[in-house]
Scaffold this motif. Sequence first.
Motif, mmCIF file in Angstrom:
data_model
loop_
_atom_site.group_PDB
_atom_site.id
_atom_site.type_symbol
_atom_site.label_atom_id
_atom_site.label_comp_id
_atom_site.label_asym_id
_atom_site.label_seq_id
_atom_site.Cartn_x
_atom_site.Cartn_y
_atom_site.Cartn_z
ATOM 1 N N GLU A 1 17.041 44.201 30.582
ATOM 2 C CA GLU A 1 17.351 42.793 30.827
ATOM 3 C C GLU A 1 17.609 42.551 32.311
ATOM 4 O O GLU A 1 17.164 41.551 32.870
ATOM 5 C CB GLU A 1 18.560 42.368 29.989
ATOM 6 C CG GLU A 1 18.244 42.387 28.497
ATOM 7 C CD GLU A 1 19.456 42.201 27.624
ATOM 8 O OE1 GLU A 1 19.339 41.439 26.652
ATOM 9 O OE2 GLU A 1 20.512 42.809 27.914
ATOM 10 N N PHE A 2 18.314 43.476 32.947
ATOM 11 C CA PHE A 2 18.551 43.355 34.391
ATOM 12 C C PHE A 2 17.246 43.433 35.171
ATOM 13 O O PHE A 2 17.064 42.719 36.153
ATOM 14 C CB PHE A 2 19.512 44.433 34.882
ATOM 15 C CG PHE A 2 20.948 44.218 34.489
ATOM 16 C CD1 PHE A 2 21.545 42.970 34.608
ATOM 17 C CD2 PHE A 2 21.706 45.265 34.020
ATOM 18 C CE1 PHE A 2 22.878 42.774 34.264
ATOM 19 C CE2 PHE A 2 23.038 45.089 33.673
ATOM 20 C CZ PHE A 2 23.617 43.838 33.793
ATOM 21 N N VAL A 3 16.341 44.295 34.741
ATOM 22 C CA VAL A 3 15.028 44.407 35.396
ATOM 23 C C VAL A 3 14.335 43.052 35.373
ATOM 24 O O VAL A 3 13.797 42.591 36.383
ATOM 25 C CB VAL A 3 14.159 45.498 34.716
ATOM 26 C CG1 VAL A 3 12.702 45.402 35.148
ATOM 27 C CG2 VAL A 3 14.723 46.889 35.014
ATOM 28 N N GLU A 4 14.376 42.388 34.226
ATOM 29 C CA GLU A 4 13.752 41.082 34.061
ATOM 30 C C GLU A 4 14.476 40.007 34.881
ATOM 31 O O GLU A 4 13.853 39.226 35.592
ATOM 32 C CB GLU A 4 13.755 40.700 32.573
ATOM 33 C CG GLU A 4 13.032 39.429 32.255
ATOM 34 C CD GLU A 4 11.523 39.519 32.360
ATOM 35 O OE1 GLU A 4 10.897 38.468 32.564
ATOM 36 O OE2 GLU A 4 10.957 40.621 32.268
ATOM 37 N N ILE A 5 15.800 39.989 34.812
ATOM 38 C CA ILE A 5 16.588 38.969 35.517
ATOM 39 C C ILE A 5 16.395 39.057 37.033
ATOM 40 O O ILE A 5 16.179 38.052 37.700
ATOM 41 C CB ILE A 5 18.091 39.109 35.180
ATOM 42 C CG1 ILE A 5 18.359 38.647 33.744
ATOM 43 C CG2 ILE A 5 18.953 38.318 36.166
ATOM 44 C CD1 ILE A 5 19.745 39.003 33.216
ATOM 45 N N PHE A 6 16.462 40.277 37.555
ATOM 46 C CA PHE A 6 16.416 40.451 39.011
ATOM 47 C C PHE A 6 15.013 40.729 39.537
ATOM 48 O O PHE A 6 14.833 40.875 40.746
ATOM 49 C CB PHE A 6 17.376 41.566 39.439
ATOM 50 C CG PHE A 6 18.812 41.245 39.143
ATOM 51 C CD1 PHE A 6 19.497 40.297 39.896
ATOM 52 C CD2 PHE A 6 19.480 41.872 38.105
ATOM 53 C CE1 PHE A 6 20.810 39.983 39.611
ATOM 54 C CE2 PHE A 6 20.801 41.565 37.814
ATOM 55 C CZ PHE A 6 21.467 40.615 38.570
ATOM 56 N N GLN A 7 14.040 40.817 38.621
ATOM 57 C CA GLN A 7 12.665 41.132 39.018
ATOM 58 C C GLN A 7 12.655 42.342 39.951
ATOM 59 O O GLN A 7 12.107 42.308 41.058
ATOM 60 C CB GLN A 7 12.004 39.912 39.671
ATOM 61 C CG GLN A 7 11.783 38.765 38.709
ATOM 62 C CD GLN A 7 10.815 39.109 37.597
ATOM 63 O OE1 GLN A 7 9.646 39.373 37.856
ATOM 64 N NE2 GLN A 7 11.293 39.157 36.362
ATOM 65 N N SER A 8 13.309 43.389 39.490
ATOM 66 C CA SER A 8 13.474 44.607 40.268
ATOM 67 C C SER A 8 13.061 45.796 39.414
ATOM 68 O O SER A 8 12.957 45.691 38.194
ATOM 69 C CB SER A 8 14.945 44.718 40.681
ATOM 70 O OG SER A 8 15.121 45.711 41.653
ATOM 71 N N SER A 9 12.871 46.929 40.040
ATOM 72 C CA SER A 9 12.447 48.119 39.299
ATOM 73 C C SER A 9 13.610 48.718 38.514
ATOM 74 O O SER A 9 14.781 48.548 38.881
ATOM 75 C CB SER A 9 11.887 49.168 40.259
ATOM 76 O OG SER A 9 12.929 49.701 41.054
#
Length: 114
Positions: free
Chosen positions: A39-47
């Motif tokens: 979910e954090f990957v999606e929220i922050f658009q980060s790896s």
Amino acid sequence: MLQTTIELEKAAGILKLLGDKTRLTMLKLINEQTCCVCEFVEIFQSSQPSISQHLRKLKDLGLVKEERKGQWIFYTVNSKSEYYSFIKPILNQLPDQDDKLKELEEKGTRISCC
């Protein structure tokens, strides 16, 4: 027993850690609910490795706790941390981040790993 004072050096370290917008946002998000790395990957658009590094730093200080559910790990703020009474007023002053989770729900990617 809640700690009412904190060493200056430790306070500086925690504030430095919270000086990162991503980590501060993560803490605000998980202060009231659990989130998975995906979910954090999606929220922050980060790896995923980048998100995991942020979480590791927070976990190393004991500010977050993790709970494994199958192959997935969910994170929440560790309200039993000796530093929780220090960070709680900071988190309380921040605007809520529910819109980020609502956006995930609308996209169908909220807890997509489960």
